[in-house]
Design a protein around this motif. Structure first.
Motif, mmCIF file in Angstrom:
data_model
loop_
_atom_site.group_PDB
_atom_site.id
_atom_site.type_symbol
_atom_site.label_atom_id
_atom_site.label_comp_id
_atom_site.label_asym_id
_atom_site.label_seq_id
_atom_site.Cartn_x
_atom_site.Cartn_y
_atom_site.Cartn_z
ATOM 1 N N LYS A 109 0.822 -1.211 0.000
ATOM 2 C CA LYS A 109 0.000 0.000 0.000
ATOM 3 C C LYS A 109 0.856 1.261 0.000
ATOM 4 O O LYS A 109 0.514 2.264 -0.611
ATOM 5 C CB LYS A 109 -0.937 -0.005 1.212
ATOM 6 C CG LYS A 109 -1.941 1.146 1.225
ATOM 7 C CD LYS A 109 -2.865 1.052 2.428
ATOM 8 C CE LYS A 109 -3.974 2.094 2.372
ATOM 9 N NZ LYS A 109 -3.506 3.483 2.456
ATOM 10 N N ASN A 120 4.041 6.977 -2.477
ATOM 11 C CA ASN A 120 2.628 6.973 -2.811
ATOM 12 C C ASN A 120 1.929 6.179 -1.711
ATOM 13 O O ASN A 120 2.436 5.174 -1.245
ATOM 14 C CB ASN A 120 2.423 6.273 -4.166
ATOM 15 C CG ASN A 120 0.964 5.971 -4.445
ATOM 16 O OD1 ASN A 120 0.121 6.845 -4.393
ATOM 17 N ND2 ASN A 120 0.674 4.713 -4.727
ATOM 18 N N ASP A 121 0.789 6.634 -1.268
ATOM 19 C CA ASP A 121 -0.006 5.871 -0.301
ATOM 20 C C ASP A 121 -1.354 5.631 -0.961
ATOM 21 O O ASP A 121 -2.196 6.526 -1.017
ATOM 22 C CB ASP A 121 -0.144 6.661 1.006
ATOM 23 C CG ASP A 121 -0.823 5.869 2.104
ATOM 24 O OD1 ASP A 121 -1.059 4.660 1.900
ATOM 25 O OD2 ASP A 121 -1.130 6.447 3.153
ATOM 26 N N ALA A 122 -1.536 4.421 -1.486
ATOM 27 C CA ALA A 122 -2.745 4.117 -2.260
ATOM 28 C C ALA A 122 -3.991 4.256 -1.400
ATOM 29 O O ALA A 122 -3.980 3.953 -0.206
ATOM 30 C CB ALA A 122 -2.648 2.713 -2.826
ATOM 31 N N SER A 123 -5.075 4.694 -2.014
ATOM 32 C CA SER A 123 -6.330 4.846 -1.286
ATOM 33 C C SER A 123 -6.887 3.486 -0.890
ATOM 34 O O SER A 123 -6.646 2.470 -1.560
ATOM 35 C CB SER A 123 -7.369 5.592 -2.141
ATOM 36 O OG SER A 123 -7.817 4.764 -3.207
ATOM 37 N N ALA A 124 -7.651 3.473 0.201
ATOM 38 C CA ALA A 124 -8.266 2.229 0.670
ATOM 39 C C ALA A 124 -9.206 1.656 -0.381
ATOM 40 O O ALA A 124 -9.298 0.431 -0.560
ATOM 41 C CB ALA A 124 -9.016 2.480 1.974
ATOM 42 N N GLU A 125 -9.911 2.539 -1.098
ATOM 43 C CA GLU A 125 -10.866 2.094 -2.110
ATOM 44 C C GLU A 125 -10.148 1.374 -3.260
ATOM 45 O O GLU A 125 -10.615 0.335 -3.741
ATOM 46 C CB GLU A 125 -11.664 3.279 -2.655
ATOM 47 C CG GLU A 125 -12.610 3.912 -1.654
ATOM 48 C CD GLU A 125 -11.920 4.877 -0.682
ATOM 49 O OE1 GLU A 125 -12.604 5.331 0.256
ATOM 50 O OE2 GLU A 125 -10.716 5.156 -0.852
ATOM 51 N N TYR A 126 -9.016 1.928 -3.678
ATOM 52 C CA TYR A 126 -8.289 1.293 -4.782
ATOM 53 C C TYR A 126 -7.645 -0.016 -4.334
ATOM 54 O O TYR A 126 -7.663 -1.002 -5.074
ATOM 55 C CB TYR A 126 -7.244 2.256 -5.360
ATOM 56 C CG TYR A 126 -6.568 1.705 -6.592
ATOM 57 C CD1 TYR A 126 -7.322 1.266 -7.678
ATOM 58 C CD2 TYR A 126 -5.191 1.608 -6.667
ATOM 59 C CE1 TYR A 126 -6.712 0.751 -8.806
ATOM 60 C CE2 TYR A 126 -4.572 1.093 -7.800
ATOM 61 C CZ TYR A 126 -5.339 0.665 -8.859
ATOM 62 O OH TYR A 126 -4.734 0.139 -9.983
ATOM 63 N N ASP A 167 -4.895 6.435 -10.069
ATOM 64 C CA ASP A 167 -4.910 5.480 -8.956
ATOM 65 C C ASP A 167 -3.789 4.473 -9.151
ATOM 66 O O ASP A 167 -3.738 3.783 -10.175
ATOM 67 C CB ASP A 167 -6.254 4.741 -8.900
ATOM 68 C CG ASP A 167 -7.309 5.529 -8.138
ATOM 69 O OD1 ASP A 167 -6.955 6.205 -7.157
ATOM 70 O OD2 ASP A 167 -8.485 5.469 -8.533
#
Length: 203
Positions: A109, A120-126, A167
């Motif tokens: 993540k 980068n800190d990926a979104s929880a939704e992605y 994303d």
């Protein structure tokens, strides 16, 4: 075992996945092989170069939309290895937050130094979308951070893609002895990385 698994092994898995697609995908798909990641992705062949987003702009112009529309409707798997738990050097990993060889493709993540710094800190939704995609396609996967906070750490090219409103999340093959003359990966993990990318292209 070989030299240079970081990051030829993920490039191999991505190219193989793209070349093995049976049908033409409904969406535009691309595989970007960038250079100079280890020195900050500089120059006209690194991910900080404008050429990749110039290509997106050209595609958008052909379709009669702005490149911003294309970028915000795009998704990316940034393929890079993660440091697998090495029992010879357990002190550099947080064992409960580390990846292991032969446990599948690693979903990361966030990377960075001192935790998330410079990543980068990926979104929880992605991340949820990617997890569900892997589960639906029988991809064996695991999650990990990149070494113990203040001991391990490192970066990938994901942040250079995400900052253009795409994303993005890191996936890749767990590797023991990263950056050593002889790196070790598991064939199971290479195959699962291939399968993960293939399912992403096909979705």
């Amino acid at each position: 075992g070989a030299y240079g698994h970081d990051d030829r092994v993920c490039a191999f898995a991505q190219v193989e996945a793209m070349m093995s697609m049976d049908a033409i995908p409904e969406r535009t798909s691309c595989c970007v092989l960038a250079d100079k990641e280890e020195i900050g992705s500089e120059g006209n062949t690194g991910m900080q170069c404008a050429v990749y987003f110039d290509i997106i702009a050209d595609l958008a112009n052909t379709a009669g939309v702005s490149d911003a529309v294309v970028r915000r409707n795009s998704m990316c798997l940034s393929a890079d290895v993660n440091a697998a738990f090495d029992p010879n050097f357990p002190e550099v990993n947080e064992k409960r937050n580390a990846c292991f060889i032969n446990h599948g493709v690693c979903l990361t993540k966030f990377t960075g130094a001192r935790g998330k710094s410079g990543s980068n800190d990926a979104s929880a939704e992605y991340v949820g979308y990617v997890r569900n995609l892997f589960d639906a396609n029988s991809v064996i996967w695991q999650t990990a951070e990149l070494g113990k906070v203040d001991v391990g750490g490192g970066g990938t090219v994901a942040k250079f893609i995400a900052q253009h409103n795409v994303d993005t999340v890191d996936i890749g093959v767990p590797v023991i002895s990263m950056h050593a003359p002889y790196e070790v990966v598991a064939k199971t993990d290479v195959y699962m990385t291939h399968k993960a990318v293939e399912s992403f292209f096909a979705d």
